[in-house]
Design a protein around this motif. Structure first.
Motif, PDB file in Angstrom:
ATOM      1  N   THR A  89       1.880  12.730   2.691  1.00 50.41           N
ATOM      2  CA  THR A  89       2.722  13.574   1.835  1.00 50.41           C
ATOM      3  C   THR A  89       3.478  12.729   0.821  1.00 50.41           C
ATOM      4  OG1 THR A  89       3.013  15.169   3.639  1.00 50.41           O
ATOM      5  CG2 THR A  89       4.579  15.275   1.819  1.00 50.41           C
ATOM      6  N   GLU A  90       3.970  11.587   1.273  1.00 51.71           N
ATOM      7  CA  GLU A  90       4.687  10.695   0.360  1.00 51.71           C
ATOM      8  C   GLU A  90       3.743  10.099  -0.682  1.00 51.71           C
ATOM      9  OE1 GLU A  90       8.449   8.764   2.605  1.00 51.71           O
ATOM     10  OE2 GLU A  90       6.509   8.307   3.529  1.00 51.71           O
ATOM     11  N   VAL A  91       2.517   9.815  -0.285  1.00 44.48           N
ATOM     12  CA  VAL A  91       1.534   9.284  -1.235  1.00 44.48           C
ATOM     13  C   VAL A  91       1.325  10.272  -2.378  1.00 44.48           C
ATOM     14  CG1 VAL A  91      -0.916   8.760  -1.558  1.00 44.48           C
ATOM     15  CG2 VAL A  91       0.331   7.736   0.345  1.00 44.48           C
ATOM     16  N   SER A  92       1.231  11.556  -2.050  1.00 44.22           N
ATOM     17  CA  SER A  92       1.049  12.566  -3.098  1.00 44.22           C
ATOM     18  C   SER A  92       2.275  12.637  -4.001  1.00 44.22           C
ATOM     19  CB  SER A  92       0.763  13.938  -2.479  1.00 44.22           C
ATOM     20  OG  SER A  92       1.877  14.418  -1.749  1.00 44.22           O
ATOM     21  N   ASP A 138      -4.007   7.896   3.713  1.00 41.95           N
ATOM     22  CA  ASP A 138      -5.010   7.642   2.672  1.00 41.95           C
ATOM     23  C   ASP A 138      -4.296   7.198   1.396  1.00 41.95           C
ATOM     24  OD1 ASP A 138      -7.120   7.567   0.952  1.00 41.95           O
ATOM     25  OD2 ASP A 138      -7.575   9.716   1.031  1.00 41.95           O
ATOM     26  N   TYR A 139      -4.459   5.939   1.043  1.00 37.69           N
ATOM     27  CA  TYR A 139      -3.787   5.387  -0.137  1.00 37.69           C
ATOM     28  C   TYR A 139      -4.664   5.412  -1.388  1.00 37.69           C
ATOM     29  CZ  TYR A 139      -0.189   3.703   3.058  1.00 37.69           C
ATOM     30  OH  TYR A 139       0.816   3.633   3.991  1.00 37.69           O
ATOM     31  N   ARG A 140      -5.846   5.997  -1.281  1.00 37.19           N
ATOM     32  CA  ARG A 140      -6.750   6.013  -2.436  1.00 37.19           C
ATOM     33  C   ARG A 140      -6.173   6.723  -3.661  1.00 37.19           C
ATOM     34  NH1 ARG A 140     -12.131   8.168   0.362  1.00 37.19           N
ATOM     35  NH2 ARG A 140     -10.509   9.413   1.389  1.00 37.19           N
ATOM     36  N   PRO A 141      -5.376   7.804  -3.494  1.00 35.80           N
ATOM     37  CA  PRO A 141      -4.786   8.429  -4.691  1.00 35.80           C
ATOM     38  C   PRO A 141      -3.931   7.469  -5.511  1.00 35.80           C
ATOM     39  CG  PRO A 141      -4.629   9.926  -2.831  1.00 35.80           C
ATOM     40  CD  PRO A 141      -5.107   8.609  -2.281  1.00 35.80           C
ATOM     41  N   LEU A 142      -3.333   6.485  -4.849  1.00 33.51           N
ATOM     42  CA  LEU A 142      -2.514   5.517  -5.577  1.00 33.51           C
ATOM     43  C   LEU A 142      -3.387   4.521  -6.326  1.00 33.51           C
ATOM     44  CD1 LEU A 142       0.339   4.867  -2.992  1.00 33.51           C
ATOM     45  CD2 LEU A 142       0.210   6.556  -4.831  1.00 33.51           C
ATOM     46  N   ASP A 143      -4.505   4.154  -5.718  1.00 31.36           N
ATOM     47  CA  ASP A 143      -5.470   3.305  -6.428  1.00 31.36           C
ATOM     48  C   ASP A 143      -5.973   4.024  -7.679  1.00 31.36           C
ATOM     49  OD1 ASP A 143      -5.327   1.232  -4.570  1.00 31.36           O
ATOM     50  OD2 ASP A 143      -6.865   2.144  -3.294  1.00 31.36           O
ATOM     51  N   GLN A 144      -6.260   5.309  -7.521  1.00 26.70           N
ATOM     52  CA  GLN A 144      -6.763   6.105  -8.639  1.00 26.70           C
ATOM     53  C   GLN A 144      -5.697   6.288  -9.717  1.00 26.70           C
ATOM     54  OE1 GLN A 144      -7.979   9.634  -6.572  1.00 26.70           O
ATOM     55  NE2 GLN A 144      -9.709   8.628  -5.555  1.00 26.70           N
ATOM     56  N   ALA A 145      -4.428   6.267  -9.302  1.00 30.00           N
ATOM     57  CA  ALA A 145      -3.329   6.421 -10.260  1.00 30.00           C
ATOM     58  C   ALA A 145      -3.005   5.113 -10.971  1.00 30.00           C
ATOM     59  CB  ALA A 145      -2.082   6.943  -9.551  1.00 30.00           C
ATOM     60  N   MET A 151      -2.045   2.097  -9.379  1.00 31.34           N
ATOM     61  CA  MET A 151      -1.039   1.242  -8.749  1.00 31.34           C
ATOM     62  C   MET A 151      -1.661  -0.074  -8.302  1.00 31.34           C
ATOM     63  SD  MET A 151       1.574   2.054  -5.573  1.00 31.34           S
ATOM     64  CE  MET A 151       2.794   2.880  -6.600  1.00 31.34           C
ATOM     65  N   TRP A 152      -0.926  -1.167  -8.518  1.00 31.28           N
ATOM     66  CA  TRP A 152      -1.399  -2.482  -8.105  1.00 31.28           C
ATOM     67  C   TRP A 152      -1.510  -2.546  -6.585  1.00 31.28           C
ATOM     68  CZ3 TRP A 152      -3.317  -6.050 -11.320  1.00 31.28           C
ATOM     69  CH2 TRP A 152      -2.968  -5.975 -12.674  1.00 31.28           C
ATOM     70  N   SER A 153      -2.496  -3.289  -6.112  1.00 29.90           N
ATOM     71  CA  SER A 153      -2.734  -3.392  -4.671  1.00 29.90           C
ATOM     72  C   SER A 153      -1.536  -4.002  -3.944  1.00 29.90           C
ATOM     73  CB  SER A 153      -3.987  -4.227  -4.400  1.00 29.90           C
ATOM     74  OG  SER A 153      -3.860  -5.528  -4.957  1.00 29.90           O
ATOM     75  N   SER A 154      -0.824  -4.908  -4.602  1.00 34.98           N
ATOM     76  CA  SER A 154       0.344  -5.528  -3.962  1.00 34.98           C
ATOM     77  C   SER A 154       1.426  -4.489  -3.680  1.00 34.98           C
ATOM     78  CB  SER A 154       0.908  -6.640  -4.845  1.00 34.98           C
ATOM     79  OG  SER A 154       1.267  -6.137  -6.126  1.00 34.98           O
ATOM     80  N   ASN A 155       1.583  -3.529  -4.594  1.00 33.16           N
ATOM     81  CA  ASN A 155       2.569  -2.469  -4.377  1.00 33.16           C
ATOM     82  C   ASN A 155       2.099  -1.484  -3.317  1.00 33.16           C
ATOM     83  OD1 ASN A 155       2.898  -3.019  -7.697  1.00 33.16           O
ATOM     84  ND2 ASN A 155       4.791  -2.943  -6.514  1.00 33.16           N
ATOM     85  N   VAL A 156       0.796  -1.250  -3.264  1.00 39.32           N
ATOM     86  CA  VAL A 156       0.251  -0.393  -2.207  1.00 39.32           C
ATOM     87  C   VAL A 156       0.523  -1.025  -0.846  1.00 39.32           C
ATOM     88  CG1 VAL A 156      -1.851   0.579  -1.204  1.00 39.32           C
ATOM     89  CG2 VAL A 156      -1.527   0.614  -3.690  1.00 39.32           C
ATOM     90  N   GLU A 157       0.381  -2.339  -0.766  1.00 42.38           N
ATOM     91  CA  GLU A 157       0.661  -3.034   0.487  1.00 42.38           C
ATOM     92  C   GLU A 157       2.132  -2.889   0.878  1.00 42.38           C
ATOM     93  OE1 GLU A 157      -1.443  -4.395   2.633  1.00 42.38           O
ATOM     94  OE2 GLU A 157      -3.034  -3.651   1.311  1.00 42.38           O
ATOM     95  N   GLN A 158       3.013  -2.896  -0.109  1.00 47.47           N
ATOM     96  CA  GLN A 158       4.436  -2.695   0.173  1.00 47.47           C
ATOM     97  C   GLN A 158       4.676  -1.302   0.751  1.00 47.47           C
ATOM     98  OE1 GLN A 158       5.755  -3.924  -3.916  1.00 47.47           O
ATOM     99  NE2 GLN A 158       7.311  -5.071  -2.796  1.00 47.47           N
ATOM    100  N   LEU A 159       3.972  -0.321   0.214  1.00 46.87           N
ATOM    101  CA  LEU A 159       4.114   1.046   0.718  1.00 46.87           C
ATOM    102  C   LEU A 159       3.549   1.165   2.133  1.00 46.87           C
ATOM    103  CD1 LEU A 159       3.202   3.036  -2.505  1.00 46.87           C
ATOM    104  CD2 LEU A 159       5.442   2.911  -1.408  1.00 46.87           C
ATOM    105  N   LYS A 160       2.491   0.431   2.410  1.00 36.31           N
ATOM    106  CA  LYS A 160       1.948   0.424   3.770  1.00 36.31           C
ATOM    107  C   LYS A 160       2.976  -0.140   4.739  1.00 36.31           C
ATOM    108  CE  LYS A 160      -2.963   0.027   2.525  1.00 36.31           C
ATOM    109  NZ  LYS A 160      -4.179  -0.825   2.577  1.00 36.31           N
ATOM    110  N   ALA A 161       3.672  -1.179   4.302  1.00 37.73           N
ATOM    111  CA  ALA A 161       4.701  -1.782   5.149  1.00 37.73           C
ATOM    112  C   ALA A 161       5.857  -0.819   5.395  1.00 37.73           C
ATOM    113  CB  ALA A 161       5.217  -3.065   4.503  1.00 37.73           C
TER     114      ALA A 161
END
Length: 201
Positions: free
Chosen positions: A50-53, A25-32, A34-44
């Protein structure tokens, strides 16, 4: 039925892998923020919940999006998940700049160095002195612990004198002996007394 279940299980393992996190669940990063491009990098990077938190903590402390991604990537290169947010946040709060924090993270020493690094700030050394000491530690060179540096400083040594000892390779044991001598000398000087002569009658 057996012939359909086994290939399906194999297919799922191939797609997701044993350590894959397809449902993170990457929503906490959106709420924090974080740019979507960086979220995509984290998905990759196959980031876990746990790391998202952990990353959310970094964002709340003021780390940049790129810095967060770099720290996760560095942790994975060292073959473990990123779990050092608290150490990084402590460094941020102690006044360390992001490049220095990332440099420590790249060597996988956030948890081992952060406590002493924070103490170096509390001792009252200049930024340049702190940077020299940390770089020596990152390179595996001998240096003094923050406790011994603080002790020497309390005996009256200047920062320049302390840095000279560090650059000469002084050990904690040697610093402890010098500090003990200086403390004993100071204490002895403070216990002197002057004889008071009474008047003769």
């Amino acid at each position: 039925m057996r012939y359909t279940l086994i290939p399906l299980a194999v297919l799922l393992l191939r797609i997701f892998g044993c350590d894959s996190h397809p449902l993170t669940d990457y929503r906490p990063l959106d709420q924090a923020g974080m740019w979507s491009s960086n979220v995509e990098q984290l998905k990759a990077l196959n980031t876990s919940d746990t790391e998202v938190s952990q990353i959310a903590k970094l964002k709340q402390a003021g780390m940049s999006d790129d810095g967060c991604v770099t720290m996760v990537s560095d942790a994975h290169e060292h073959h473990h998940p990123f779990a050092s947010a608290d150490s990084a946040v402590n460094l941020v709060r102690a006044g360390y700049a992001e490049p220095m924090i990332l440099e420590i993270a790249k060597t996988d020493q956030l948890d081992s160095l952060s406590g002493d690094a924070v103490m170096l700030r509390l001792v009252g050394l200049s930024d340049s002195a702190v940077e020299v000491i940390l770089h020596r530690r990152l390179r595996g060179q001998r240096t003094l612990s923050s406790a011994e540096i603080g002790r020497l400083k309390n005996t009256g040594l200047t920062e320049k004198q302390i840095m000279e000892r560090i650059n000469q390779g002084m050990t904690d044991a040697e610093a402890d002996r010098e500090a003990a001598v200086r403390e004993a000398t100071r204490n002895h000087a403070n216990t002197g007394f002057t004889r008071v002569h009474g008047r003769r009658h």
